[in-house]
Design an enzyme around this catalytic site. Structure first.
Site, PDB file in Angstrom:
ATOM      1  CG  ASP A 107     -45.776 -48.411 -24.260  1.00  0.00           C
ATOM      2  OD1 ASP A 107     -46.895 -48.696 -24.736  1.00  0.00           O
ATOM      3  OD2 ASP A 107     -45.191 -47.328 -24.470  1.00  0.00           O
ATOM      4  CE1 TYR A 219     -46.230 -43.300 -29.725  1.00  0.00           C
ATOM      5  CE2 TYR A 219     -45.095 -41.772 -28.261  1.00  0.00           C
ATOM      6  CZ  TYR A 219     -45.963 -42.834 -28.456  1.00  0.00           C
ATOM      7  OH  TYR A 219     -46.543 -43.439 -27.375  1.00  0.00           O
ATOM      8  CG  HIS A 274     -50.773 -51.103 -22.664  1.00  0.00           C
ATOM      9  ND1 HIS A 274     -49.943 -51.971 -23.350  1.00  0.00           N
ATOM     10  CD2 HIS A 274     -50.138 -49.894 -22.675  1.00  0.00           C
ATOM     11  CE1 HIS A 274     -48.871 -51.319 -23.767  1.00  0.00           C
ATOM     12  NE2 HIS A 274     -48.953 -50.067 -23.357  1.00  0.00           N
TER      13      HIS A 274
END
Length: 300
Positions: A107, A219, A274
């Site tokens: 990730d 982010y 994931h």
């Protein structure tokens, strides 16, 4: 209560802290031999790797840090762009006495790992890039509101949500367990693989002062990261790279992106979701060991 993380002999891992690059990082280590660094993603911490560590520590020294702003590492006001977070790890490994090492990231930890390999290619012996979309190479497109994206299991709508300043903090604060229980398990093929104690450990860290803000700042550096990655990709990585995807999440896209930034890419896709270290730690560990142990041909 979080389980005690142990090595292959059932001994507790060794925890430590080191101040590097303007941040105090928490990490733990286990085993002996060549070093392997494991970098977690979001919304997780170093605890994510707990079931993988004992499978590696019998043959390798395993170093597992909490990234800047995550877990029990310091929550700085700035510095959450990928090249700077990569610098954190590079300096940590120097402080621990390691010049070269194998590097595994999943990730956002995979984005940090690629940034580190791009900046310090002579230090990274092998790179495992697990389940990530790089800014500038696909992350933005997968976050768009389109009929095609909405129909998939991997529509990453939260990229846009987290980029809005202050509102994610407002809406999630006090609701961390409900939010992240759904979020983490939604990305799994087997949602029962993520235990309640794992969720509680992640929530403990994200509920701490500055926990949510630090995560969202990762982010909010997306455009800055995209500029860095697009420039870095002009010089392709030469070390062996494993593009490790999951069938029910990012899958082949993981490999497509690595082929754009590296010359020597292998692909493995596991039949899970994931959260590979939560869903299939034994299978994942075997893939990592096979890749790291594999002897590379001598170039002449």
């Amino acid at each position: 209560m979080a389980q005690i993380i142990k090595d292959h002999n059932g001994n507790r891992v060794t925890h430590g802290r080191e101040t590097v690059n303007g941040v105090r990082l928490h990490y733990y280590t286990a085993g002996s031999g060549e070093p392997i660094v494991l970098l977690h993603g979001v919304p997780k911490t170093s605890y994510y790797w707990r079931n993988v560590v004992p499978n590696l520590s019998s043959e390798y020294t395993v170093i597992v840090p909490d990234l800047r702003g995550f877990g029990d590492s310091g929550r700085t006001l700035a510095g959450y762009d990928m090249p700077n977070m990569a610098e954190d790890i590079a300096q940590l490994m120097t402080a621990l006495g390691y010049d070269t090492f194998h590097l595994v990231g999943e990730d956002w930890g995979a984005a940090v790992a690629y940034a580190l390999a791009a900046q310090y290619p002579n230090r990274v012996k092998k790179l495992v890039y697990q389940e990530m979309l790089l800014p500038g190479f696909g992350l933005e497109e997968w976050s768009h509101l389109t009929p095609e994206n909405v129909k998939t299991n991997a529509w990453i709508w939260h990229i846009n949500f987290y980029n809005v300043r202050d509102f994610p903090e407002l809406l999630i604060s006090g609701r961390e367990k409900a939010y992240y229980s759904h979020f983490i398990k939604h990305e799994c093929y087997d949602p029962t693989a993520v235990s309640d104690e794992a969720i509680d450990e992640y929530v403990r860290c994200y509920s701490a002062p500055g926990g949510l803000r630090s995560m969202f700042e990762v982010y909010r550096a997306t455009f800055q990261d995209a500029e860095f990655f697009l420039e870095a990709a002009k010089t392709k990585l030469k070390m062996p790279v494993l593009a490790l995807g999951s069938k029910y999440f990012i899958a082949e896209e993981n490999t497509r992106e690595m082929n754009l930034v590296a010359e020597n890419v292998e692909e493995v896709i596991l039949p899970w979701g994931h959260q590979l270290a939560e869903e299939c730690p034994e299978e994942l560990s075997q893939v990592l060991l096979e890749f790291i142990k594999k002897e590379e041909p001598v170039l002449r």
